[in-house]
Design a protein around this motif. Sequence first.
Motif, PDB file in Angstrom:
ATOM      1  N   PHE A  14      -1.220  -3.329  14.929  1.00  0.00           N
ATOM      2  CA  PHE A  14       0.132  -3.079  14.460  1.00  0.00           C
ATOM      3  C   PHE A  14       0.318  -3.673  13.074  1.00  0.00           C
ATOM      4  CE2 PHE A  14       0.298  -7.230  16.492  1.00  0.00           C
ATOM      5  CZ  PHE A  14       1.023  -7.982  15.580  1.00  0.00           C
ATOM      6  N   LEU A  15       1.389  -3.247  12.437  1.00  0.00           N
ATOM      7  CA  LEU A  15       1.882  -3.846  11.198  1.00  0.00           C
ATOM      8  C   LEU A  15       3.324  -4.279  11.441  1.00  0.00           C
ATOM      9  CD1 LEU A  15       0.679  -1.228   8.535  1.00  0.00           C
ATOM     10  CD2 LEU A  15      -0.230  -3.523   8.861  1.00  0.00           C
ATOM     11  N   LEU A  16       3.612  -5.548  11.218  1.00  0.00           N
ATOM     12  CA  LEU A  16       4.990  -6.015  11.241  1.00  0.00           C
ATOM     13  C   LEU A  16       5.311  -6.546   9.850  1.00  0.00           C
ATOM     14  CD1 LEU A  16       7.185  -7.679  13.750  1.00  0.00           C
ATOM     15  CD2 LEU A  16       6.821  -8.958  11.637  1.00  0.00           C
ATOM     16  N   THR A  17       6.403  -6.050   9.268  1.00  0.00           N
ATOM     17  CA  THR A  17       6.785  -6.447   7.918  1.00  0.00           C
ATOM     18  C   THR A  17       8.222  -6.936   7.917  1.00  0.00           C
ATOM     19  OG1 THR A  17       5.247  -4.819   6.984  1.00  0.00           O
ATOM     20  CG2 THR A  17       6.936  -5.703   5.514  1.00  0.00           C
ATOM     21  N   SER A  18       8.434  -8.076   7.267  1.00  0.00           N
ATOM     22  CA  SER A  18       9.749  -8.725   7.252  1.00  0.00           C
ATOM     23  C   SER A  18      10.194  -8.980   5.818  1.00  0.00           C
ATOM     24  CB  SER A  18       9.680 -10.062   8.011  1.00  0.00           C
ATOM     25  OG  SER A  18      10.855 -10.820   7.816  1.00  0.00           O
ATOM     26  N   SER A  19      11.360  -8.422   5.457  1.00  0.00           N
ATOM     27  CA  SER A  19      12.017  -8.747   4.192  1.00  0.00           C
ATOM     28  C   SER A  19      13.016  -9.868   4.454  1.00  0.00           C
ATOM     29  CB  SER A  19      12.764  -7.528   3.635  1.00  0.00           C
ATOM     30  OG  SER A  19      11.875  -6.504   3.276  1.00  0.00           O
ATOM     31  N   ARG A  20      12.906 -10.946   3.698  1.00  0.00           N
ATOM     32  CA  ARG A  20      13.831 -12.064   3.880  1.00  0.00           C
ATOM     33  C   ARG A  20      14.940 -11.997   2.837  1.00  0.00           C
ATOM     34  NH1 ARG A  20      13.118 -18.556   2.762  1.00  0.00           N
ATOM     35  NH2 ARG A  20      14.727 -19.263   4.214  1.00  0.00           N
ATOM     36  N   ASP A  21      16.162 -11.767   3.297  1.00  0.00           N
ATOM     37  CA  ASP A  21      17.338 -11.788   2.431  1.00  0.00           C
ATOM     38  C   ASP A  21      17.975 -13.163   2.563  1.00  0.00           C
ATOM     39  OD1 ASP A  21      16.741  -9.126   2.096  1.00  0.00           O
ATOM     40  OD2 ASP A  21      18.310  -8.415   3.443  1.00  0.00           O
ATOM     41  N   GLY A 184      -3.080   6.613  10.742  1.00  0.00           N
ATOM     42  CA  GLY A 184      -2.776   5.184  10.667  1.00  0.00           C
ATOM     43  C   GLY A 184      -1.945   4.842   9.445  1.00  0.00           C
ATOM     44  N   PHE A 185      -1.181   3.764   9.567  1.00  0.00           N
ATOM     45  CA  PHE A 185      -0.304   3.331   8.481  1.00  0.00           C
ATOM     46  C   PHE A 185      -1.032   2.334   7.583  1.00  0.00           C
ATOM     47  CE2 PHE A 185       2.510   4.439  12.022  1.00  0.00           C
ATOM     48  CZ  PHE A 185       3.362   5.346  11.396  1.00  0.00           C
ATOM     49  N   LYS A 186      -0.713   2.354   6.305  1.00  0.00           N
ATOM     50  CA  LYS A 186      -1.324   1.468   5.326  1.00  0.00           C
ATOM     51  C   LYS A 186      -0.378   0.299   5.022  1.00  0.00           C
ATOM     52  CE  LYS A 186      -4.745   4.371   4.887  1.00  0.00           C
ATOM     53  NZ  LYS A 186      -6.024   4.069   5.571  1.00  0.00           N
ATOM     54  N   VAL A 187      -0.972  -0.875   4.820  1.00  0.00           N
ATOM     55  CA  VAL A 187      -0.185  -2.046   4.452  1.00  0.00           C
ATOM     56  C   VAL A 187       0.590  -1.782   3.165  1.00  0.00           C
ATOM     57  CG1 VAL A 187      -0.286  -4.469   3.755  1.00  0.00           C
ATOM     58  CG2 VAL A 187      -1.729  -3.656   5.630  1.00  0.00           C
ATOM     59  N   SER A 188      -0.088  -1.211   2.186  1.00  0.00           N
ATOM     60  CA  SER A 188       0.557  -0.965   0.895  1.00  0.00           C
ATOM     61  C   SER A 188       1.731  -0.005   1.029  1.00  0.00           C
ATOM     62  CB  SER A 188      -0.457  -0.403  -0.104  1.00  0.00           C
ATOM     63  OG  SER A 188      -1.043   0.795   0.386  1.00  0.00           O
ATOM     64  N   ALA A 189       1.622   0.966   1.937  1.00  0.00           N
ATOM     65  CA  ALA A 189       2.681   1.958   2.099  1.00  0.00           C
ATOM     66  C   ALA A 189       3.942   1.341   2.698  1.00  0.00           C
ATOM     67  CB  ALA A 189       2.191   3.115   2.957  1.00  0.00           C
ATOM     68  N   ILE A 190       3.788   0.532   3.749  1.00  0.00           N
ATOM     69  CA  ILE A 190       4.988  -0.041   4.358  1.00  0.00           C
ATOM     70  C   ILE A 190       5.606  -1.094   3.441  1.00  0.00           C
ATOM     71  CG2 ILE A 190       3.700  -1.779   5.707  1.00  0.00           C
ATOM     72  CD1 ILE A 190       7.036   0.017   6.596  1.00  0.00           C
ATOM     73  N   ARG A 191       4.794  -1.788   2.667  1.00  0.00           N
ATOM     74  CA  ARG A 191       5.357  -2.749   1.722  1.00  0.00           C
ATOM     75  C   ARG A 191       6.108  -2.019   0.604  1.00  0.00           C
ATOM     76  NH1 ARG A 191       3.752  -7.975   2.388  1.00  0.00           N
ATOM     77  NH2 ARG A 191       3.961  -8.515   0.183  1.00  0.00           N
ATOM     78  N   ASP A 192       5.616  -0.856   0.220  1.00  0.00           N
ATOM     79  CA  ASP A 192       6.348  -0.038  -0.750  1.00  0.00           C
ATOM     80  C   ASP A 192       7.680   0.417  -0.176  1.00  0.00           C
ATOM     81  OD1 ASP A 192       4.445  -0.289  -2.717  1.00  0.00           O
ATOM     82  OD2 ASP A 192       3.497   1.657  -2.335  1.00  0.00           O
ATOM     83  N   SER A 218      11.601 -12.626  -0.381  1.00  0.00           N
ATOM     84  CA  SER A 218      10.181 -12.607  -0.013  1.00  0.00           C
ATOM     85  C   SER A 218       9.897 -11.438   0.920  1.00  0.00           C
ATOM     86  CB  SER A 218       9.758 -13.922   0.654  1.00  0.00           C
ATOM     87  OG  SER A 218      10.365 -14.066   1.923  1.00  0.00           O
ATOM     88  N   LEU A 219       8.618 -11.121   1.035  1.00  0.00           N
ATOM     89  CA  LEU A 219       8.157 -10.011   1.872  1.00  0.00           C
ATOM     90  C   LEU A 219       6.885 -10.458   2.582  1.00  0.00           C
ATOM     91  CD1 LEU A 219       8.605  -7.015   2.633  1.00  0.00           C
ATOM     92  CD2 LEU A 219       7.171  -6.408   0.668  1.00  0.00           C
ATOM     93  N   THR A 220       6.882 -10.360   3.913  1.00  0.00           N
ATOM     94  CA  THR A 220       5.744 -10.815   4.722  1.00  0.00           C
ATOM     95  C   THR A 220       5.271  -9.690   5.626  1.00  0.00           C
ATOM     96  OG1 THR A 220       6.712 -13.034   4.779  1.00  0.00           O
ATOM     97  CG2 THR A 220       4.925 -12.577   6.332  1.00  0.00           C
ATOM     98  N   THR A 221       3.964  -9.457   5.658  1.00  0.00           N
ATOM     99  CA  THR A 221       3.373  -8.466   6.557  1.00  0.00           C
ATOM    100  C   THR A 221       2.318  -9.131   7.425  1.00  0.00           C
ATOM    101  OG1 THR A 221       3.706  -6.649   4.987  1.00  0.00           O
ATOM    102  CG2 THR A 221       2.063  -6.301   6.722  1.00  0.00           C
ATOM    103  N   ILE A 222       2.383  -8.862   8.730  1.00  0.00           N
ATOM    104  CA  ILE A 222       1.320  -9.230   9.677  1.00  0.00           C
ATOM    105  C   ILE A 222       0.554  -7.964  10.007  1.00  0.00           C
ATOM    106  CG2 ILE A 222       0.756 -10.347  11.858  1.00  0.00           C
ATOM    107  CD1 ILE A 222       2.394 -12.101   9.930  1.00  0.00           C
ATOM    108  N   HIS A 223      -0.745  -7.981   9.757  1.00  0.00           N
ATOM    109  CA  HIS A 223      -1.601  -6.824  10.021  1.00  0.00           C
ATOM    110  C   HIS A 223      -2.616  -7.225  11.078  1.00  0.00           C
ATOM    111  CE1 HIS A 223      -4.771  -3.735   8.425  1.00  0.00           C
ATOM    112  NE2 HIS A 223      -4.226  -3.374   9.572  1.00  0.00           N
ATOM    113  N   GLN A 224      -2.488  -6.650  12.277  1.00  0.00           N
ATOM    114  CA  GLN A 224      -3.359  -6.992  13.391  1.00  0.00           C
ATOM    115  C   GLN A 224      -4.152  -5.760  13.803  1.00  0.00           C
ATOM    116  OE1 GLN A 224      -2.657 -10.073  15.703  1.00  0.00           O
ATOM    117  NE2 GLN A 224      -4.636  -9.670  16.650  1.00  0.00           N
ATOM    118  N   GLU A 225      -5.473  -5.926  13.890  1.00  0.00           N
ATOM    119  CA  GLU A 225      -6.358  -4.892  14.437  1.00  0.00           C
ATOM    120  C   GLU A 225      -7.362  -5.579  15.326  1.00  0.00           C
ATOM    121  OE1 GLU A 225      -7.962  -1.614  12.266  1.00  0.00           O
ATOM    122  OE2 GLU A 225      -6.515  -1.859  10.648  1.00  0.00           O
ATOM    123  N   GLY A 226      -7.223  -5.379  16.646  1.00  0.00           N
ATOM    124  CA  GLY A 226      -8.100  -6.072  17.580  1.00  0.00           C
ATOM    125  C   GLY A 226      -7.931  -7.577  17.435  1.00  0.00           C
ATOM    126  N   GLU A 227      -9.043  -8.285  17.223  1.00  0.00           N
ATOM    127  CA  GLU A 227      -8.994  -9.731  17.061  1.00  0.00           C
ATOM    128  C   GLU A 227      -8.813 -10.140  15.612  1.00  0.00           C
ATOM    129  OE1 GLU A 227     -12.448 -11.376  18.840  1.00  0.00           O
ATOM    130  OE2 GLU A 227     -11.885 -10.835  20.886  1.00  0.00           O
TER     131      GLU A 227
END
Length: 256
Positions: A14-21, A184-192, A218-227
């Motif tokens: 999964f990709l979880l992305t958080s924008s901190r306001d 599949g989704f790209k990290v760069s795409a969701i951050r954009d 700030s902008l934080t992404t967690i990118h998890q694939e398997g382990e």
Amino acid sequence: MCTVTYLPQPRAGFLLTSSRDEKTIRPAAIFPVRYQSSYHKICYPKDPQSAGSWVAASSQLTVCLLNGAFRAHAPRAPYRHSRGLVVLSVFDYPSPADWFAAYNFIGLEPFTLIIIEPEATCQRFTHPVERLWEVRWDGQTPHLRQLNPQLPHIWSSVTLYSDEVIARRQQWFGDWLVQQPTDGFKVSAIRDFHKQAGAGDTVNGVLMNRGNGMQTISLTTIHQEGENAMMCYEDLLTNTIRHQQLSTTNEHVFAH
């Protein structure tokens, strides 16, 4: 703490992305490093004001915070402690289910938590839906909802955004989703997306700046694939990024 997206990946990830306001006068967060909790080695950006965080992850668990529960509320301080410490508390229990059953919510300001437990650690469950949880504390009652981890999701903080604006942001997310590849989704795409959705609307865009000291900092992404798991943290005020492996000691810091 105010805009969060979740995207499933094709191979148990999964990709979880958080924008901190946040108010820009708040002390700058300490860049993510690893800490030891009772059950996990966790990584998170630390708020020096509260010693908590709005997003934290290990290779087995990810927890993310939004302010407010179902609707905007009037603060009634003093509260028992910062909501950022609630995020870290989840890692001090054997499982999120154990945390929800035992945690004392009384005396805390309303919040929403998104909790993700990767499929590999959820073999005791009979339904994969139980690996993605939404917890809302409304100041009186904790509400637990199990979400489908195979579907994308977006959340916006109810303390900053009205129901109408939240619906508009969901539409932006839906429009973005139909333009993405099916493999599949790209990290760069969701951050954009987090930087561009609602462009021109500085008050309610995902990258917001209301001109009163409240903006996306700030902008934080967690990118998890398997382990394999990675945290990408970007301080938007200094244009500095840190990529932190969640299971090794390798890390890189660079500006862009």
